[in-house]
Enzyme design. Structure first.
Site, PDB file in Angstrom:
ATOM      1  CB  SER A 113      -0.914   0.004   1.232  1.00  0.00           C
ATOM      2  OG  SER A 113      -1.760   1.132   1.236  1.00  0.00           O
ATOM      3  CB  ALA A 114       2.737   2.872  -2.423  1.00  0.00           C
ATOM      4  CB  SER A 115       2.092   7.846  -2.084  1.00  0.00           C
ATOM      5  OG  SER A 115       2.785   7.591  -3.301  1.00  0.00           O
ATOM      6  CB  ALA A 147      -1.648   2.252  -6.710  1.00  0.00           C
ATOM      7  CD  GLN A 148      -4.810  -1.027  -0.241  1.00  0.00           C
ATOM      8  OE1 GLN A 148      -4.626  -0.028   0.436  1.00  0.00           O
ATOM      9  NE2 GLN A 148      -5.819  -1.849  -0.008  1.00  0.00           N
ATOM     10  CB  VAL A 149      -0.352  -4.029  -5.147  1.00  0.00           C
ATOM     11  CG1 VAL A 149      -0.210  -5.303  -5.973  1.00  0.00           C
ATOM     12  CG2 VAL A 149       0.153  -2.832  -5.942  1.00  0.00           C
ATOM     13  CE  LYS A 151       0.620   0.981  -9.356  1.00  0.00           C
ATOM     14  NZ  LYS A 151       1.867   1.279 -10.131  1.00  0.00           N
ATOM     15  CG  ASP A 169      10.738   7.046  -8.185  1.00  0.00           C
ATOM     16  OD1 ASP A 169      11.623   7.541  -7.466  1.00  0.00           O
ATOM     17  OD2 ASP A 169       9.586   6.825  -7.763  1.00  0.00           O
TER      18      ASP A 169
END
Length: 368
Positions: free
Chosen positions: A204-206, A208-210, A225, A364
């Site tokens: 769970s990132a800034s 999206a969530q996978v 995603k 990145d």
């Protein structure tokens, strides 16, 4: 995630012609603002060395000299353009600006509540700042990721703390994920697309969530995603504010124009808004796979296949690949008989090849 050990592409892979990190900061670093007035012994903080008083105004020069009619006309035109741009951004942002301000207030208030509930025990500064960034949302989590990836710029304790922003932000409830999937799959029943979706997120990132899942019929393992709810609005509002603030600064202090802050923020805004459009990520993945095939690198690196029939602007369904971080030598030895050093060299060679020969490349690179 499977492609951590392998060369990979993800949302927001920057195109070579629009990557601000490749040219803007270096130019900005060489252009430092000059201070045309120095404070003298006079009590007036705006007085120059000869004692004459200067007053900075939007229509004056920083040296206090009277503008010529041509310069005054130019500044008036710049002010008109700034007002028009401000109005355009205000219309684009709309009520979201007020809502975002309320969200910021709630984030600060929640930290204050945590402090009270803990009996007055205050976390270390880096922990407080990381919690605030997470509660402020995607824009600030991205900033936290930049801190985590820049050990040469920030203190070690901040770098270590903000590594929690890389893929461990607070997860979105699974019910919200199901609702988005239902909307994006054109009202197809989830059961007809997926035989199983794990309610616990893989990451769970800034943005999206996978979640891991299994396709109905074929039984193939995939990852899903999903764009976090409200992310696009938050990014647009925050970046509009930062851009407009930089433009106002450049108008008030024209000498700041040489830093191109407004242009840099405009490029960052365009790049970050691309991150919330998964159709572009799907395209980048396809072009990268084509590059690997063309260069004969398929046996060295790979990227996940995208199931376009189940993907959209807010949902990306990809094949699941298994892998380990390149920084974990023990894990590399556990999954391959190849020398870890050779694996790292192959990954770096593939990345450099993509920089030189692919349409897009992973710009990145960070731990995770």
């Amino acid at each position: 995630m499977s492609y951590k050990m392998l060369t990979r592409m993800r949302a927001g892979s920057m195109q070579r012609s629009s990557c601000p990190a490749r040219h803007r900061p270096a130019a900005a670093a060489r252009c430092k603002p000059s201070f045309l007035c120095r404070a003298s012994s006079s009590s007036n903080p705006w007085s120059t060395e000869n004692g004459t008083s200067t007053t900075n105004s939007p229509f004056g020069s920083s040296s206090g000299q009277q503008l010529t009619p041509e310069q005054l006309q130019k500044r008036s035109k710049e002010l008109q353009e700034l007002l028009q741009e401000s109005f355009k951004i205000a219309v684009q942002t709309g009520p979201r600006g007020l809502f975002r301000s309320l969200q910021a207030g709630q984030a600060v208030a929640s930290l204050a509540q945590d402090y009270v509930l803990s009996g007055g025990q205050l976390d270390p500064p880096q922990v407080v700042l990381r919690k605030l960034f997470e509660r402020l949302g995607a824009t600030y989590v991205k900033l936290g990721q930049f801190i985590a990836s820049s050990p040469s710029l920030f203190p070690e304790e901040y770098v270590l703390e903000f590594q929690k922003c890389l893929d461990r932000t607070d997860p979105v409830p699974f019910s919200a994920i199901q609702r988005i999937l239902g909307q994006e799959l054109q009202q197809q029943p989830l059961e007809s697309v997926f035989s199983y979706i794990d309610p616990q997120p893989l990451a769970s990132a800034s943005v999206a969530q996978v979640h891991s899942a299994v396709l109905a019929g074929s039984g193939k393992e995939v990852v899903v995603k999903v764009l976090r709810p409200g992310t696009e609005d938050v990014l647009l509002t925050d970046l509009n504010f930062l851009y407009l603030f930089s433009r106002v600064l450049e108008f008030i202090a024209p000498e700041l124009n040489r830093l191109s802050v407004g242009n840099i923020l405009s490029d960052i805004k365009a790049s970050m808004m691309d991150e919330v459009d998964f159709t572009k990520e799907a395209y980048h993945l396809q072009t990268f796979n084509d590059f690997l095939d063309k260069q004969g690198l398929r046996g060295v690196a790979t990227a996940p296949y995208v199931y376009r029939q189940f993907s959209s602007k807010r949902v990306l369904v990809m094949e699941r690949l298994s892998g380990v971080p390149l920084t974990d030598l023990a894990s590399i030895r556990a999954v391959t008989s190849k020398d870890p050093e050779g694996v790292l060299i192959s990954a770096l060679n593939t990345w450099f090849a993509s920089v030189l020969g692919a349409d897009t490349f992973h710009a990145d690179l960070h731990a995770g």
